[in-house]
Structures are given as C-alpha cells and as structure tokens.
Design an enzyme around this catalytic site. Structure first.
Site, PDB file in Angstrom:
ATOM      1  CE  LYS A 135      -3.305  -5.820   5.794  1.00  0.00           C
ATOM      2  NZ  LYS A 135      -3.725  -5.746   4.353  1.00  0.00           N
ATOM      3  CE1 TYR A 142      -0.930  -9.957   2.597  1.00  0.00           C
ATOM      4  CE2 TYR A 142       0.742  -8.697   3.759  1.00  0.00           C
ATOM      5  CZ  TYR A 142      -0.581  -9.077   3.589  1.00  0.00           C
ATOM      6  OH  TYR A 142      -1.556  -8.563   4.423  1.00  0.00           O
ATOM      7  CB  THR A 148      -9.603  -6.166  -0.619  1.00  0.00           C
ATOM      8  OG1 THR A 148      -9.723  -7.585  -0.461  1.00  0.00           O
ATOM      9  CG2 THR A 148      -8.134  -5.790  -0.673  1.00  0.00           C
ATOM     10  CG  ASN A 152      -6.467  -3.519   3.348  1.00  0.00           C
ATOM     11  OD1 ASN A 152      -5.516  -3.750   4.073  1.00  0.00           O
ATOM     12  ND2 ASN A 152      -6.843  -4.318   2.373  1.00  0.00           N
ATOM     13  CG  HIS A 172      -3.720 -10.632   6.913  1.00  0.00           C
ATOM     14  ND1 HIS A 172      -3.830 -10.983   5.608  1.00  0.00           N
ATOM     15  CD2 HIS A 172      -3.532 -11.784   7.612  1.00  0.00           C
ATOM     16  CE1 HIS A 172      -3.693 -12.316   5.508  1.00  0.00           C
ATOM     17  NE2 HIS A 172      -3.510 -12.813   6.710  1.00  0.00           N
TER      18      HIS A 172
HETATM   19  P1  ATP Z   1      -5.320  -9.512   3.372  1.00  0.00           P
HETATM   20  O1  ATP Z   1      -4.691 -10.722   2.717  1.00  0.00           O
HETATM   21  O2  ATP Z   1      -4.297  -8.459   3.795  1.00  0.00           O
HETATM   22  O3  ATP Z   1      -6.262  -9.888   4.473  1.00  0.00           O
HETATM   23  P2  ATP Z   1      -7.292  -9.425   1.314  1.00  0.00           P
HETATM   24  O4  ATP Z   1      -7.300 -10.913   1.440  1.00  0.00           O
HETATM   25  O5  ATP Z   1      -8.588  -8.701   1.497  1.00  0.00           O
HETATM   26  O6  ATP Z   1      -6.253  -8.781   2.301  1.00  0.00           O
HETATM   27  P3  ATP Z   1      -5.549  -9.696  -0.973  1.00  0.00           P
HETATM   28  O7  ATP Z   1      -6.071  -9.807  -2.342  1.00  0.00           O
HETATM   29  O8  ATP Z   1      -5.041 -10.927  -0.284  1.00  0.00           O
HETATM   30  O9  ATP Z   1      -6.694  -8.990  -0.088  1.00  0.00           O
HETATM   31  O10 ATP Z   1      -4.417  -8.577  -0.985  1.00  0.00           O
HETATM   32  C1  ATP Z   1      -3.445  -8.509   0.057  1.00  0.00           C
HETATM   33  C2  ATP Z   1      -3.189  -7.060   0.391  1.00  0.00           C
HETATM   34  O11 ATP Z   1      -2.501  -6.434  -0.701  1.00  0.00           O
HETATM   35  C3  ATP Z   1      -4.430  -6.197   0.585  1.00  0.00           C
HETATM   36  O12 ATP Z   1      -5.014  -6.333   1.866  1.00  0.00           O
HETATM   37  C4  ATP Z   1      -3.867  -4.801   0.375  1.00  0.00           C
HETATM   38  O13 ATP Z   1      -3.126  -4.366   1.500  1.00  0.00           O
HETATM   39  C5  ATP Z   1      -2.898  -5.072  -0.788  1.00  0.00           C
HETATM   40  N1  ATP Z   1      -3.551  -4.861  -2.082  1.00  0.00           N
HETATM   41  C6  ATP Z   1      -4.465  -5.662  -2.683  1.00  0.00           C
HETATM   42  N2  ATP Z   1      -4.853  -5.159  -3.865  1.00  0.00           N
HETATM   43  C7  ATP Z   1      -4.150  -4.004  -4.025  1.00  0.00           C
HETATM   44  C8  ATP Z   1      -4.096  -3.013  -5.040  1.00  0.00           C
HETATM   45  N3  ATP Z   1      -4.843  -3.101  -6.152  1.00  0.00           N
HETATM   46  N4  ATP Z   1      -3.265  -1.965  -4.857  1.00  0.00           N
HETATM   47  C9  ATP Z   1      -2.491  -1.861  -3.743  1.00  0.00           C
HETATM   48  N5  ATP Z   1      -2.488  -2.760  -2.750  1.00  0.00           N
HETATM   49  C10 ATP Z   1      -3.312  -3.818  -2.880  1.00  0.00           C
HETATM   50 MG    MG Z   2      -5.524 -12.093   1.403  1.00  0.00          MG
END
Ligand code: ATP
Ligand code: MG
Length: 131
Positions: free
Chosen positions: A3, A43, A85, A106, A109
């Site tokens: 990212k 997303y 996450t 973070n 992805h």
């Molecule tokens: P990714 O899909 O990016 O691999 P993930 O599967 O661990 O991450 P998801 O729940 O799919 O987590 O969330 C997608 C992305 O949205 C997260 O990786 C982060 O960048 C963002 N995100 C998730 N929760 C929050 C939050 N509470 N506040 C801000 N951003 C968030």
């Molecule tokens: Mg995810």
C-alpha cells in the site's frame, strides 16, 4: 498490494523479501497507482463502512505494488504472514507488525479467499502479464 504508506516509507524491498523468504512465488507484479474509481471498485465491499472515504483517499495518494502470489494454501498462509488488520494486534515478525503504522495505513493487502484472489488478480493484471 503493497500500500502507499509502505511504498512512501521505503519498505518495498523489505516486504518482498519477507514474501519470497516465506515461500511465495511471484507470478505477476507491477508498480502502479490506483485511481479513485479503481479504489472504490476494489474495496466496494466496504462502501457502507465509516472509514470508506478515508480508505479511498489513502489507497489513491501514491503508487502501490500489486502482485499475484502462488503457494499451497496461499490465502491462509499470506494472511498469517501479514498479521492482523491493526498492526497493534499483529503478531511479532509479521509484515504489518514490522512495516505498518496504523489500522488504516497497514502496509499490505491480502486476498481473503481463493475466489476473491481470482477476482482481484483479474482487476490488476491481463492474462499476458501473469507467468
Ligand atoms: P485488506 O483487505 O486491505 O487486506 P484486511 O482484510 O485485514 O485488509 P478489511 O477489514 O478488509 O481488513 O479492511 C480493509 C482495509 O480498510 C484495511 O486493511 C485498512 O486499510 C482499512 N480499515 C479497516 N478498518 C479500518 C478502520 N477501523 N479505520 C480505518 N481504516 C480501516
Ligand atoms: Mg480485506
């Protein structure tokens, strides 16, 4: 994807080293930048979440590295390698523990199922870019 935060912070090489050292084969890779439309589509599952606007801003603010990785049990093993996450909850030695700064920014992805991995691979790559 690596990212924008991790690209800005100079972690492309460190993250790729963790990935290949863990036994993943890179079958496609590019350095690119998502448009707003790209990020909103990628997303879309999160479009009703309160952080969606922030997520789109973040994911479009600079270049990313996208890649397709191949390994037995790849989805589960990659999610174990990247960690939780929220990097504050991520296990020691995971990519997010090492390279991420916050739950929003973070570093990486990972796909959450084989089905979504196929959809996301087609989002980023044409067939002739996959080896
Ligand atoms: P990714 O899909 O990016 O691999 P993930 O599967 O661990 O991450 P998801 O729940 O799919 O987590 O969330 C997608 C992305 O949205 C997260 O990786 C982060 O960048 C963002 N995100 C998730 N929760 C929050 C939050 N509470 N506040 C801000 N951003 C968030
Ligand atoms: Mg995810």
């Amino acid at each position: 994807m690596i990212k924008p935060d991790a690209v800005e912070n100079g972690h492309i090489g460190g993250i790729l080293d963790k990935i290949t050292s863990a036994g993943f084969k890179i079958v496609a890779m590019k350095y690119t930048q998502l448009s707003r439309r790209d990020a909103q589509a990628f997303y879309a599952i999160h479009k009703e979440r309160p952080f969606f606007g922030e997520l789109v801003e973040f994911m479009t603010r600079g270049p990313i590295v996208s890649a397709i990785l191949e390994k037995d049990n790849a989805v589960e093993d990659f999610r174990a390698l990247i960690g939780a996450t929220n990097p504050a909850d991520a296990a020691e030695g995971t990519i997010r523990k090492l390279f991420a700064t916050s739950i929003a920014e973070n570093a990486v992805h990972g796909s959450d199922s084989d089905e979504n991995a196929a959809i996301e691979s087609a989002f980023h790559f044409a067939g002739r870019e996959i080896f």
